[in-house]
Design a protein around this motif. Structure first.
Motif, PDB file in Angstrom:
ATOM      1  N   ALA A  77       0.840  -1.055   0.081  1.00  0.00           N
ATOM      2  CA  ALA A  77      -0.089   0.153   0.004  1.00  0.00           C
ATOM      3  C   ALA A  77       0.842   1.309  -0.107  1.00  0.00           C
ATOM      4  O   ALA A  77       0.612   2.103  -0.681  1.00  0.00           O
ATOM      5  N   LYS A  78       1.867   1.148   0.716  1.00  0.00           N
ATOM      6  CA  LYS A  78       2.673   2.360   0.832  1.00  0.00           C
ATOM      7  C   LYS A  78       3.798   2.481  -0.487  1.00  0.00           C
ATOM      8  O   LYS A  78       3.704   3.774  -1.086  1.00  0.00           O
ATOM      9  N   LEU A  79       3.990   1.543  -1.112  1.00  0.00           N
ATOM     10  CA  LEU A  79       4.756   1.540  -2.473  1.00  0.00           C
ATOM     11  C   LEU A  79       3.491   2.067  -3.470  1.00  0.00           C
ATOM     12  O   LEU A  79       4.042   2.681  -4.655  1.00  0.00           O
ATOM     13  N   LEU A  80       2.401   1.789  -3.354  1.00  0.00           N
ATOM     14  CA  LEU A  80       1.152   2.144  -4.496  1.00  0.00           C
ATOM     15  C   LEU A  80       0.954   3.601  -4.204  1.00  0.00           C
ATOM     16  O   LEU A  80       1.008   4.516  -5.187  1.00  0.00           O
ATOM     17  N   MET A  81       1.138   4.423  -2.826  1.00  0.00           N
ATOM     18  CA  MET A  81       0.746   5.500  -2.669  1.00  0.00           C
ATOM     19  C   MET A  81       1.882   6.524  -3.039  1.00  0.00           C
ATOM     20  O   MET A  81       1.684   7.458  -3.645  1.00  0.00           O
ATOM     21  N   PHE A  82       3.172   5.968  -3.082  1.00  0.00           N
ATOM     22  CA  PHE A  82       4.421   6.560  -3.497  1.00  0.00           C
ATOM     23  C   PHE A  82       4.378   6.623  -4.969  1.00  0.00           C
ATOM     24  O   PHE A  82       4.643   7.681  -5.567  1.00  0.00           O
TER      25      PHE A  82
END
Length: 90
Positions: A28-33
């Motif tokens: 999820a963090k990678l997607l948001m980044f």
């Protein structure tokens, strides 16, 4: 002893059920980044296309008009002499 182990398991189950579940994580963090980088890139691109390109075209038109004014100030005889001089140098 079995009673203590059973009680420990019940307390552990209650604790785990009360703790908030953490969802997402690294994907999820990678997607948001990735989405953030894409949005920033898109904003920069649109700014260049709709803001900077018209500015550069206006500057180019301004310089072309200054060049044509300067070219009209030099007489054709002087222009031909300058061309002959430059061709002799080269």
């Amino acid at each position: 002893m079995a009673l203590e182990t059973s009680q420990f398991h019940q307390e552990l189950a209650e604790k785990l059920s009360r703790e908030p579940q953490v969802g997402g994580g690294m994907p999820a963090k990678l997607l948001m980044f990735s989405v953030s980088i894409f949005v920033i890139t898109l904003v920069i691109y649109l700014g260049m296309v709709f803001g900077y390109e018209p500015y550069l075209n206006a500057q180019l038109d301004k310089l072309n008009s200054q060049i044509s004014v300067a070219g009209n100030q030099i007489s054709p005889a002087d222009q031909s002499q300058l061309v002959n001089y430059v061709s002799q140098i080269t």
